[in-house]
Scaffold this active site. Structure first.
Site, PDB file in Angstrom:
ATOM      1  N   ARG A 100      -6.518 -18.192  -6.423  1.00  0.00           N
ATOM      2  CA  ARG A 100      -5.173 -18.621  -6.036  1.00  0.00           C
ATOM      3  C   ARG A 100      -4.176 -18.358  -7.156  1.00  0.00           C
ATOM      4  O   ARG A 100      -4.528 -18.339  -8.329  1.00  0.00           O
ATOM      5  CB  ARG A 100      -5.169 -20.117  -5.697  1.00  0.00           C
ATOM      6  CG  ARG A 100      -5.915 -20.457  -4.421  1.00  0.00           C
ATOM      7  CD  ARG A 100      -5.748 -21.925  -4.067  1.00  0.00           C
ATOM      8  NE  ARG A 100      -6.419 -22.246  -2.815  1.00  0.00           N
ATOM      9  CZ  ARG A 100      -6.415 -23.452  -2.264  1.00  0.00           C
ATOM     10  NH1 ARG A 100      -5.776 -24.446  -2.865  1.00  0.00           N
ATOM     11  NH2 ARG A 100      -7.043 -23.671  -1.122  1.00  0.00           N
ATOM     12  N   ARG A 107       2.700 -11.703  -9.720  1.00  0.00           N
ATOM     13  CA  ARG A 107       1.869 -11.165  -8.641  1.00  0.00           C
ATOM     14  C   ARG A 107       0.892 -10.130  -9.186  1.00  0.00           C
ATOM     15  O   ARG A 107      -0.239 -10.028  -8.720  1.00  0.00           O
ATOM     16  CB  ARG A 107       2.743 -10.529  -7.550  1.00  0.00           C
ATOM     17  CG  ARG A 107       3.477 -11.546  -6.694  1.00  0.00           C
ATOM     18  CD  ARG A 107       4.174 -10.873  -5.532  1.00  0.00           C
ATOM     19  NE  ARG A 107       3.254 -10.603  -4.436  1.00  0.00           N
ATOM     20  CZ  ARG A 107       3.536  -9.803  -3.418  1.00  0.00           C
ATOM     21  NH1 ARG A 107       4.693  -9.181  -3.364  1.00  0.00           N
ATOM     22  NH2 ARG A 107       2.672  -9.612  -2.442  1.00  0.00           N
ATOM     23  N   ASN A 139      -4.940 -12.990   0.169  1.00  0.00           N
ATOM     24  CA  ASN A 139      -3.589 -12.599  -0.243  1.00  0.00           C
ATOM     25  C   ASN A 139      -3.520 -12.239  -1.723  1.00  0.00           C
ATOM     26  O   ASN A 139      -4.300 -12.758  -2.515  1.00  0.00           O
ATOM     27  CB  ASN A 139      -2.614 -13.744   0.056  1.00  0.00           C
ATOM     28  CG  ASN A 139      -2.152 -13.726   1.503  1.00  0.00           C
ATOM     29  OD1 ASN A 139      -1.885 -12.665   2.048  1.00  0.00           O
ATOM     30  ND2 ASN A 139      -2.069 -14.894   2.117  1.00  0.00           N
ATOM     31  N   ARG A 170       4.212 -15.573  14.672  1.00  0.00           N
ATOM     32  CA  ARG A 170       5.217 -16.588  14.324  1.00  0.00           C
ATOM     33  C   ARG A 170       6.587 -16.189  14.865  1.00  0.00           C
ATOM     34  O   ARG A 170       7.323 -17.023  15.408  1.00  0.00           O
ATOM     35  CB  ARG A 170       5.287 -16.748  12.800  1.00  0.00           C
ATOM     36  CG  ARG A 170       4.091 -17.476  12.198  1.00  0.00           C
ATOM     37  CD  ARG A 170       4.111 -17.391  10.675  1.00  0.00           C
ATOM     38  NE  ARG A 170       3.080 -18.243  10.073  1.00  0.00           N
ATOM     39  CZ  ARG A 170       2.518 -18.023   8.890  1.00  0.00           C
ATOM     40  NH1 ARG A 170       2.865 -16.955   8.185  1.00  0.00           N
ATOM     41  NH2 ARG A 170       1.599 -18.852   8.410  1.00  0.00           N
ATOM     42  N   HIS A 194       3.070  -8.142   4.556  1.00  0.00           N
ATOM     43  CA  HIS A 194       2.864  -9.539   4.956  1.00  0.00           C
ATOM     44  C   HIS A 194       3.471 -10.388   3.847  1.00  0.00           C
ATOM     45  O   HIS A 194       2.873 -10.598   2.806  1.00  0.00           O
ATOM     46  CB  HIS A 194       1.369  -9.843   5.102  1.00  0.00           C
ATOM     47  CG  HIS A 194       1.067 -11.310   5.268  1.00  0.00           C
ATOM     48  ND1 HIS A 194       1.539 -12.049   6.322  1.00  0.00           N
ATOM     49  CD2 HIS A 194       0.348 -12.170   4.501  1.00  0.00           C
ATOM     50  CE1 HIS A 194       1.112 -13.309   6.203  1.00  0.00           C
ATOM     51  NE2 HIS A 194       0.397 -13.393   5.099  1.00  0.00           N
ATOM     52  N   THR A 249      -2.419 -23.108   4.612  1.00  0.00           N
ATOM     53  CA  THR A 249      -2.379 -22.695   6.019  1.00  0.00           C
ATOM     54  C   THR A 249      -3.783 -22.236   6.389  1.00  0.00           C
ATOM     55  O   THR A 249      -4.468 -21.624   5.570  1.00  0.00           O
ATOM     56  CB  THR A 249      -1.391 -21.533   6.260  1.00  0.00           C
ATOM     57  OG1 THR A 249      -1.860 -20.373   5.569  1.00  0.00           O
ATOM     58  CG2 THR A 249       0.012 -21.883   5.785  1.00  0.00           C
TER      59      THR A 249
END
Length: 334
Positions: A100, A107, A139, A170, A194, A249
């Site tokens: 994480r 990034r 991710n 969404r 994304h 999520t």
């Protein structure tokens, strides 16, 4: 003396059982991994489910919890181990593992740490399932799909990122809510990255073939008095909002992954916005993975739909590609 089993069962076949035909592996049993696993099980999409993680106690607990509910499912076998031998003969491998982002971390640094994790995961997947298709969910998904492609040696059509399949879901939900219709009745696509630079295709948004852009030529622009652009901003912000409220999520991405899994294992040739290699498409010159409308079937990404985009939408797509390449070009050990 004969056992109960020997008295009960008379074997007829001399050979052992056939290997599974629709085996699915989920790598990572965190919140997202288990939401993917449960969604796949509830839709009867595999004849065997394998789970892999480095956290042995959590892994064994999740496996046992699922096994105790197999009576209520149509999947007969759930297995788990930290050893990737348990994944052998997988048709599809869903990768949800990864580190994480830490507070204040760039990034690039996050991706580089994930590269080091993926260097342990991807070769093991290929060792035991050389003919599999890999679906990357971790991710930042687009860059990690590129990383997976480089590490795996698989052809590009067999390495897929979950991409904007969820962003599009969404978008369709939020637009449909505003229009007072069901999400399936609104046709709209979100392409590109994304994340923050995703591209809403306003030129293609329609209900029953009626173009919203023809009804409102300014839709999605700063000059739009109805401020439909705010809907896409809500799509981009939605994950952050859910994370702020519940910490992570998992359900929506789990449903999304099961949707993609179904198209692949059932060879459905449905069209999904997923992350694929886009070099030489829309004037993009670098080896980046972005979401475009892809035909998903038993071979992975069977083909890409050449969507008609406006010049502004193409420019946004290129911006998305530039953002990703800015991170990829500095990655080491690939």
């Amino acid at each position: 003396m004969s056992s109960v089993l020997q008295k009960l069962i008379t074997p007829l076949a001399s050979s052992s059982a056939e290997p599974p035909r629709n085996k699915v592996t989920v790598v990572g049993v965190g919140q997202v991994g288990m939401a993917c696993a449960v969604s796949i099980l509830l839709r009867d999409l595999c004849d065997e489910l394998a789970l892999v993680d480095v956290m042995e106690d959590r892994l064994k607990g999740e496996m046992m919890d699922l096994q105790h509910g197999l009576l209520f499912l149509k999947t007969s076998k759930v297995v788990a181990d930290k050893d990737y031998a348990v994944t052998a003969n997988s048709r599809l491998v869903v990768v949800t593992a990864g580190v994480r982002q830490q507070e204040g971390e760039s990034r690039l640094n996050l991706v580089q740490r994930n590269v080091n994790v993926f260097k342990c995961i991807i070769p093991q997947i290929i060792k035991y399932s050389p003919n599999c298709t890999i679906l990357v969910v971790s991710n930042p998904v687009d860059v990690l799909t590129y990383v997976t492609w480089k590490l795996s040696g698989l052809p590009k059509h067999r390495v897929i990122g979950s991409g904007t399949n969820l962003d599009s879901a969404r978008f369709r939900y939020m637009m449909a809510e505003r229009l007072g219709i069901h999400a399936s009745a609104f046709n709209g696509w979100v392409l590109g990255e994304h994340g923050d630079t995703s591209v809403p295709v306003w030129s293609g948004a329609n209900v029953a073939g009626v173009s919203l852009q023809k009804l409102n030529p300014e839709i999605g622009t700063d000059g739009d008095k109805e401020q439909w652009k705010a809907t896409h901003k809500a799509v981009v912000d939605s994950a952050y909002e859910v994370i702020k409220l519940k910490g992570y999520t998992n359900w929506a991405i789990g449903f999304s992954v099961a949707d993609l899994t179904e198209s692949i294992v059932k060879n459905l040739s449905r069209v999904h916005p997923v992350s694929t290699m886009v070099k030489d498409m829309f004037g993009i010159g670098e080896e980046v993975f972005l979401s475009l409308p892809c035909v998903l079937n038993g071979s992975g990404v069977g083909s890409v739909v050449n969507m008609t985009l406006t010049d502004a939408e193409v420019a946004q797509l290129k911006k998305s590609a530039d953002t990703l390449w800015g991170i990829q070009k500095d990655l080491k050990d690939l």
